[in-house]
Every structure is written in C-alpha cells, then in structure tokens.
Motif scaffolding. Structure first.
Motif, PDB file in Angstrom:
ATOM      1  N   TRP A 166      24.820  51.113  36.176  1.00  0.00           N
ATOM      2  CA  TRP A 166      26.101  50.565  35.334  1.00  0.00           C
ATOM      3  C   TRP A 166      27.009  49.997  36.229  1.00  0.00           C
ATOM      4  O   TRP A 166      27.704  49.201  35.667  1.00  0.00           O
ATOM      5  CB  TRP A 166      26.476  51.956  34.704  1.00  0.00           C
ATOM      6  N   LYS A 167      27.377  50.761  37.411  1.00  0.00           N
ATOM      7  CA  LYS A 167      28.221  49.972  38.540  1.00  0.00           C
ATOM      8  C   LYS A 167      28.100  48.489  38.770  1.00  0.00           C
ATOM      9  O   LYS A 167      28.876  47.727  38.530  1.00  0.00           O
ATOM     10  CB  LYS A 167      28.236  50.560  39.776  1.00  0.00           C
ATOM     11  N   ALA A 168      26.844  48.491  38.890  1.00  0.00           N
ATOM     12  CA  ALA A 168      26.509  46.756  38.999  1.00  0.00           C
ATOM     13  C   ALA A 168      26.944  46.000  37.842  1.00  0.00           C
ATOM     14  O   ALA A 168      27.405  44.882  37.688  1.00  0.00           O
ATOM     15  CB  ALA A 168      24.917  46.655  39.302  1.00  0.00           C
ATOM     16  N   GLU A 169      26.565  46.417  36.485  1.00  0.00           N
ATOM     17  CA  GLU A 169      26.989  45.666  35.433  1.00  0.00           C
ATOM     18  C   GLU A 169      28.576  45.755  35.321  1.00  0.00           C
ATOM     19  O   GLU A 169      28.963  44.801  34.760  1.00  0.00           O
ATOM     20  CB  GLU A 169      26.325  46.607  34.023  1.00  0.00           C
ATOM     21  N   PHE A 170      29.246  46.864  35.368  1.00  0.00           N
ATOM     22  CA  PHE A 170      30.781  46.787  35.413  1.00  0.00           C
ATOM     23  C   PHE A 170      31.358  45.954  36.409  1.00  0.00           C
ATOM     24  O   PHE A 170      32.340  45.390  36.197  1.00  0.00           O
ATOM     25  CB  PHE A 170      31.132  48.181  35.556  1.00  0.00           C
ATOM     26  N   ALA A 171      30.734  46.023  37.562  1.00  0.00           N
ATOM     27  CA  ALA A 171      31.105  44.686  38.501  1.00  0.00           C
ATOM     28  C   ALA A 171      31.247  43.175  37.902  1.00  0.00           C
ATOM     29  O   ALA A 171      32.317  42.733  38.390  1.00  0.00           O
ATOM     30  CB  ALA A 171      30.167  44.732  39.678  1.00  0.00           C
ATOM     31  N   GLN A 172      30.483  42.959  37.239  1.00  0.00           N
ATOM     32  CA  GLN A 172      30.451  41.644  36.399  1.00  0.00           C
ATOM     33  C   GLN A 172      31.519  41.689  35.709  1.00  0.00           C
ATOM     34  O   GLN A 172      32.534  40.762  35.541  1.00  0.00           O
ATOM     35  CB  GLN A 172      29.192  41.296  35.750  1.00  0.00           C
ATOM     36  N   GLU A 173      31.835  42.773  34.768  1.00  0.00           N
ATOM     37  CA  GLU A 173      33.078  42.861  34.005  1.00  0.00           C
ATOM     38  C   GLU A 173      34.300  42.953  34.616  1.00  0.00           C
ATOM     39  O   GLU A 173      35.321  42.310  34.220  1.00  0.00           O
ATOM     40  CB  GLU A 173      32.846  44.206  33.004  1.00  0.00           C
ATOM     41  N   ALA A 174      34.299  43.774  35.902  1.00  0.00           N
ATOM     42  CA  ALA A 174      35.591  43.515  36.484  1.00  0.00           C
ATOM     43  C   ALA A 174      35.993  42.319  37.129  1.00  0.00           C
ATOM     44  O   ALA A 174      37.135  41.858  37.143  1.00  0.00           O
ATOM     45  CB  ALA A 174      35.423  44.691  37.629  1.00  0.00           C
ATOM     46  N   LYS A 175      34.890  41.448  37.644  1.00  0.00           N
ATOM     47  CA  LYS A 175      35.061  40.062  38.043  1.00  0.00           C
ATOM     48  C   LYS A 175      35.616  39.353  37.252  1.00  0.00           C
ATOM     49  O   LYS A 175      36.607  38.355  37.152  1.00  0.00           O
ATOM     50  CB  LYS A 175      33.600  39.612  38.756  1.00  0.00           C
ATOM     51  N   ARG A 176      35.049  39.408  35.873  1.00  0.00           N
ATOM     52  CA  ARG A 176      35.651  38.503  34.793  1.00  0.00           C
ATOM     53  C   ARG A 176      37.285  38.916  34.516  1.00  0.00           C
ATOM     54  O   ARG A 176      37.903  38.068  34.061  1.00  0.00           O
ATOM     55  CB  ARG A 176      34.870  38.755  33.526  1.00  0.00           C
TER      56      ARG A 176
END
Length: 266
Positions: free
Chosen positions: A35-45
C-alpha cells in the motif's frame, strides 16, 4: 511526417475523465508495504517532495496506534467522570496561574484572533497537560497507518499528506513524536490542520508546534477560521460552542472545554 496517430476522440475523453484510484486500504499489517508504494504515487501527485516521500518509505505499521483507535473509552464516559479522569480541576487551577503569569501574551492572542485565554488554556491543559506530555508515537508512521487502515481512511488521508508536506517544509522530521493518532505539538494538531492553520506565534520565521507560542497562536487561528465570534459567549447553545466541536467532536470534550474556559477566565 506524422509519427503517431491521435487517440480517437471518445477514447481520449474517457481516459482523461477517468479518476486516479486511491491506494487500497487494509486491516492487517500484511499489505502495508504494498500500500505504501501505491500511496507514494498518490502523494507525489499531491505535491509531496523527496523528503516527504523518503519519510513515507521509512514508516512502520503502528500497532499501538491501531489498538488505541479501537479502544477510545473515555469519550463514552459521563461528563462528571470524563472531567475527573482528565483532571479538569487541576487544569483550571493551573490555568488561572498561567493566564496571570502571561497576561500580555494571551491578551495579544485575543486581540489578533478573538479567542479568549480560557479556551486556549483549557485546550492546552486537556491535550498535553500544558506541554508536559506531547506523545511518544512516531507522527508520520501513526498517521500513515491510520490512512492505510480501512476504518477511517478517507478522514486520515489529508492528514497523512499533510504530515509528509510538513516533513518537506522542515516543520517536523521523520522522527517527530506525537500522540497515538498522529496529533502533534502542545495542542495536538492533526497534521493536515497543522499544515493549513499553523502560524508563527513567536516571530522567528518558522512554525513549530512544539513551541508554545506557535502552537497556541495556531490553535486560536484554527478556531477563528472555523467561525469563532470574538466577544461572544461559548457555552452550550451558542455559535462559539459549535466551533469547539470543530476541535473535538466528542460532546463531553466540548462541554469540558466550555466549563474550564469560563472558570479560568473568571
């Protein structure tokens, strides 16, 4: 020479209109790293920078935070029991002394934001015993864990993003300690609120929620931004009483703040 063909209009429109899915939540530690890897993309956006993303990558699943989130018994107490458990008589007594010792400081806050000393002192006493205990949990790990957890993902998501942006700004570090739900500083701001409402109360050019002046000025700014009416009462049934709900939704908490604030200000 044309090297590519544009997408057909209907297909292009569908692609452009498709929302980006949020990272999937989970109820155990097993899926946290994925999940953290997925959320990192959301955070970057969302505009989180490299320091914030590094802090996210280094978070751990906060078991103690999940346990605390499942066991919030004190808000189910009667008002009398809640006030006894929270030590409100001590907060009132100490609060009066603190107001007298720093009268100019609290008067300046009231001139700027319209929030009386009693309310700010009651919040400070209730949240951290006037800064004596501001928490022992890693703020970023706690708030990220709560965002991953399915129980209240949507509520905590902006606060997780806020925490990562606070790391980017240098307002907190990846190792900053706070409460079990990621609240930080003297008055226990959730990170998204800290990011939005934080102000520099001591004039040193930065916002530090572990500095009392900054924390109390930020608290006053938050309440004023939520609709606090200067010079008006704040007991039950008033407009200002409803603003206290913005700070904490528990009825016994609002009632306690109103009672303590009025007694401190006598």
């Amino acid at each position: 020479m044309r090297l590519f063909r544009p997408l057909a209009a209907p297909i292009a429109a569908l692609l452009l209109a498709s929302p980006v899915a949020a990272a999937s939540c989970g109820n155990t530690a097993s899926g946290f790293n994925t999940w953290k890897a997925e959320f990192a993309q959301e955070a970057k956006r969302a505009g989180v920078g490299q320091r914030g993303l590094a802090a996210l990558a280094n978070t751990s699943y906060a078991k103690s935070t999940i346990a605390a989130d499942r066991n919030q018994k004190s808000f189910k107490y009667s008002l009398d029991k809640f006030m006894k458990v929270r030590g409100t008589n001590t907060i009132i007594a100490q609060g009066r002394k603190r107001k007298a010792a720093n009268a100019n400081f609290y008067a300046a806050l009231e001139r700027s934001y319209g929030v009386p000393a009693g309310v700010l002192i009651a919040i400070h006493g209730m949240e951290t015993g006037f800064g004596n205990f501001m928490g022992d949990s890693n703020v970023v790990s706690a708030i990220v864990t709560l965002t991953y957890d399915c129980r209240r993902s949507d509520f905590f998501r902006p606060h997780a993003l806020g925490a990562l942006k606070l790391v980017d700004r240098g307002s907190i570090s990846p190792g900053t300690k706070g409460a079990k739900h990621g609240e930080l500083g003297h008055t226990q701001f959730l990170p998204g609120n800290a990011l939005k409402y934080g102000v520099d109360g001591n004039g040193d050019g930065r916002v530090d929620f572990y500095n009392q002046a900054d924390a109390l000025a930020s608290t006053a700014n938050y309440l004023r931004s939520k609709g606090w009416k200067p010079g008006q009462p704040y007991g039950p049934g008033t407009r200002n009483y409803t603003v206290l709900k913005e700070w904490n939704a528990a009825t016994v908490y609002q009632q306690s703040l109103a009672i303590m604030g009025e007694q401190i200000d006598r």
